[in-house]
Design a protein around this motif. Structure first.
Motif, PDB file in Angstrom:
ATOM      1  N   LEU A  63     -37.846  -7.184  14.860  1.00 57.08           N
ATOM      2  CA  LEU A  63     -38.654  -7.005  13.654  1.00 57.08           C
ATOM      3  C   LEU A  63     -39.885  -6.149  13.931  1.00 57.08           C
ATOM      4  N   TRP A  66     -38.636  -2.651  14.009  1.00 61.35           N
ATOM      5  CA  TRP A  66     -38.252  -2.152  12.675  1.00 61.35           C
ATOM      6  C   TRP A  66     -39.462  -1.600  11.936  1.00 61.35           C
ATOM      7  N   ARG A  74     -36.150   2.489   7.833  1.00 60.19           N
ATOM      8  CA  ARG A  74     -36.225   1.022   7.828  1.00 60.19           C
ATOM      9  C   ARG A  74     -35.142   0.443   6.912  1.00 60.19           C
ATOM     10  N   ALA A  79     -32.287  -2.621  11.456  1.00 54.42           N
ATOM     11  CA  ALA A  79     -32.805  -3.883  12.004  1.00 54.42           C
ATOM     12  C   ALA A  79     -31.736  -4.582  12.834  1.00 54.42           C
ATOM     13  N   VAL A 109     -31.258 -11.325  10.559  1.00 55.90           N
ATOM     14  CA  VAL A 109     -32.313 -10.310  10.535  1.00 55.90           C
ATOM     15  C   VAL A 109     -32.059  -9.298   9.423  1.00 55.90           C
ATOM     16  N   GLU A 110     -30.821  -8.876   9.258  1.00 62.60           N
ATOM     17  CA  GLU A 110     -30.507  -7.893   8.211  1.00 62.60           C
ATOM     18  C   GLU A 110     -30.785  -8.457   6.821  1.00 62.60           C
ATOM     19  N   VAL A 113     -34.734  -8.466   6.273  1.00 64.27           N
ATOM     20  CA  VAL A 113     -35.398  -7.184   5.990  1.00 64.27           C
ATOM     21  C   VAL A 113     -34.907  -6.574   4.682  1.00 64.27           C
TER      22      VAL A 113
END
Length: 291
Positions: A63, A66, A74, A79, A109-110, A113
């Motif tokens: 993160l 990113w 981004r 990510a 994580v995807e 974000v």
């Protein structure tokens, strides 16, 4: 009158004790672990790495990376790629479990974000902030510091954002009672010279955000608590530096058995902790439903 007295050295203020929130909480949780972590040299050998710590470290690294990309790069996929490159293959039962958790964490994580605005530039990412009290020189590194418009639309304020990857569901009380978050908020305000009263815990496994808006009074209470903890730790460190027998060390740095003993890096050196709470396997901190 001695020379130091003539020069006024006896009235000089006491040197500030340098500490982080982690160091203060380590003293509060268990003075023996504090001694092992910060004072004994060489440091006693630690146990094996924990898989859940590997997951958390990889997520934080991804993160942070990113937000350092150009805004047009981004994307959720970026990510995910950063997560794969940051992956730490330690503490897992075997390679297959590590791979399953890498894929699961990439998706986590995807998804996180995907809900962020890549153009909404944070004020700080992995930013170190600091402040002093009457007894402490406090510092800490904040996962992210945002700038938000106030609810009344009159001005902006800073917001401390802390990422969490553990399996436990978080509540508002976690944000309200966190000494670390309160120190970060007060230190961010002092360092960046802008108001900061809101703290947020972003729980990536569920996507939940729990927040608390501090008041000057609540921040002052947390800092007063930090002072109290720091004074105890500083006094113990001074005594340790002067020299203590093994029995005196155990008296001044006693074990404090509790659930945290299950995850202690120094469990092998603490029979009291092992008797109270048997040490877990390195991957036991992971959500068993993932594998």
């Amino acid at each position: 009158m001695t020379a130091p007295q003539q020069l006024g050295f006896d009235a000089m203020p006491r040197r500030l004790f340098r500490a982080t929130p982690t160091r203060l909480m380590s003293w509060l949780d268990c003075p023996r672990r504090y001694r092992f972590s910060y004072l004994e040299r060489p440091t006693p050998p630690k146990g094996p790495p924990w898989a859940h710590n590997s997951v958390g470290a990889a997520v934080h690294t991804a993160l942070a990376g990113w937000w350092r990309l150009p805004p047009d790069e981004r994307t959720p996929n970026a990510a995910g790629d950063l997560l794969v490159r940051s992956w730490i293959d330690e503490g897992f039962r075997d390679a297959a479990q590590s791979l399953r958790w890498r894929d699961y964490t990439r998706g986590m994580v995807e998804r996180y974000v995907a809900e962020l605005d890549p153009l909404d530039e944070p004020v700080g990412v992995e930013r170190t902030v600091a402040l002093t009290t009457s007894t402490l020189a406090l510092s800490g590194r904040v996962d992210r510091i945002d700038e938000r418009v106030l609810d009344d639309g009159q001005g902006v304020e800073l917001v401390v954002v802390d990422y969490k990857t553990g399996r436990r569901t978080l509540t508002t009380a976690d944000a309200r009672t966190s000494l670390a978050l309160a120190i970060y908020a007060a230190a961010a305000s002092r360092t960046l010279r802008r108001p900061c009263r809101r703290v947020e815990l972003h729980h990536l496994p569920t996507g939940a955000v729990v927040a608390w808006d501090h008041t000057p009074e609540s921040l002052a209470r947390h800092l007063s608590r930090a002072d109290s903890i720091g004074e105890e730790a500083a006094a113990a460190e001074e005594a340790y530096a002067r020299g203590l027998s093994p029995s005196e060390q155990d008296e001044l740095f006693p074990p404090r058995p509790g659930p945290q003993c299950q995850w202690c890096d120094f469990a092998a050196h603490c029979p009291e902790g092992r008797r109270a709470y048997p040490t877990r396997l390195p991957w036991d901190g992971l959500d068993s439903t993932v594998g």
